[in-house]
Each structure stands twice: as C-alpha cells, then as structure tokens.
Design an enzyme around this catalytic site. Sequence first.
Site, PDB file in Angstrom:
ATOM      1  N   LYS A 198       0.824  -1.210   0.000  1.00  0.00           N
ATOM      2  CA  LYS A 198       0.000   0.000   0.000  1.00  0.00           C
ATOM      3  C   LYS A 198       0.862   1.265   0.000  1.00  0.00           C
ATOM      4  O   LYS A 198       0.649   2.176  -0.803  1.00  0.00           O
ATOM      5  CB  LYS A 198      -0.930   0.019   1.205  1.00  0.00           C
ATOM      6  CG  LYS A 198      -1.931   1.175   1.174  1.00  0.00           C
ATOM      7  CD  LYS A 198      -2.537   1.449   2.534  1.00  0.00           C
ATOM      8  CE  LYS A 198      -1.608   2.311   3.366  1.00  0.00           C
ATOM      9  NZ  LYS A 198      -2.235   2.826   4.604  1.00  0.00           N
ATOM     10  N   ASP A 202      -6.509   1.052   0.878  1.00  0.00           N
ATOM     11  CA  ASP A 202      -6.510   1.239   2.328  1.00  0.00           C
ATOM     12  C   ASP A 202      -7.819   0.698   2.891  1.00  0.00           C
ATOM     13  O   ASP A 202      -8.596   0.041   2.176  1.00  0.00           O
ATOM     14  CB  ASP A 202      -6.307   2.716   2.683  1.00  0.00           C
ATOM     15  CG  ASP A 202      -7.528   3.575   2.341  1.00  0.00           C
ATOM     16  OD1 ASP A 202      -8.419   3.086   1.600  1.00  0.00           O
ATOM     17  OD2 ASP A 202      -7.594   4.709   2.810  1.00  0.00           O
TER      18      ASP A 202
END
Length: 218
Positions: free
Chosen positions: A122, A140
């Site tokens: 991420k 997320d």
Amino acid sequence: MKWPKPKIKKLMALLDSAHPNASCGLEYRDPFQLIVATILSAQCTDERVNKITPSLFEKYPSATALANADIAELELIIRPTGFFRNKARNLIGMASALVKQHDGKVPNVFDSLQTLPGVGQKTANVVLANAFGIPALAVDTHIYRVSRRLGLSEATTPEKVETDLCNHFPKVAWITIHHQLIWHGRLVCMARKPNCKECSLASVCTTSSGAKKDPHNK
C-alpha cells in the site's frame, strides 16, 4: 466477477460528479516527506499525521537526518499517531536504507520501495502515485470497504482487492479512482453506518440495492 464496461463507466462518472477534487489527504512537499507521512498514517487518520509532520520535518528534513535520529526523541514526536515505537524503528530503518542504497533519495520503482523497512504494498503504491505520478491503486481500509460493498470485489485481502480494481478500471484512472474511493469511504460509506440514502453510487451498489448483505456489518 468483472463488471461490464458500461457499468464501470457509469461508476466513474458518478465518482467524478461526487468527488471531482479528490486528492491525497496527507500534506507533503517531496517524496521523502510523503513516504514518512504514509508510514505514520498506518492505523491513524491523515488529519492527526498532518498535525505532527511539520515539527517532524523541521527536526528531520532529510533521510540523513532521520537516519541519525535519537529514537527516544523521534518516538516522542510521533507518539500521537499510535504504534509509535514500531513506527520509529521503521522510519529510522527506512531512512538508513535510503541513505545506504539510494543516495538518500526515494526510489520510483515498486520493488525498490518494498525493500525499505515499514514499506508494504500500500505504501509503495501511495508513493508511486502521489509523489511520482506513476499509475498505482493503493487499497486502504476505506477502499477495501467501499469496493466490497459496491460489489467490485469479493476478495478478503487488500492485495487481492487491488488486483480486482486494477482489472476493472483503465490504468490511466487508477490514481483518481484511488482518491475518490477513499473520500467516498470517509464522507459517505462509513464503516459502522453507511449513508446509503444519500449515496450518489447507490444505483450501482449491490449492497445498497439489497442484492447482498453488507460484508462489513454482518
């Protein structure tokens, strides 16, 4: 299941209308500041991170300065972001790796970013997209939740949700879609109580239509 192209185009148009100015919620001036802020944002709101980063960057303006930081002093500054001991170790480790392996500069290559302490898939994607403008679609908690409620993915890990999203949307739209889905999750499709009655995406959402149960409120 892959959505048909007309439905994807409709969703993109709805997102453009609902969140036309969606952008990164973290405040930064360069790739170094962004990677630091993104590491700090784990299990923490962007707003809280933004409150502590000005003093953090004033004290540690470069990778070299951060690599040489006193860990106790660093922990004290970043304590409000939570998990501060682990984050402090990762920040010093990340900065040290930048100095030793990349002349103190943040690389713009995914595999190189992922070798840095504290940098997962991420974070690497956030840095690539926002600092370098390289198409990437970081997932997320907001994107994970919204994507599964919409029916864009039934995957149970952020990594697999990312794969599904990248297969759905054209590469040129990944960065924009990333920001729009985040803001939709923050403002409308909240974790505990999504505001489906006022959701601009309701017409394409399988959860809102009742076609499936909410995967996040079972």
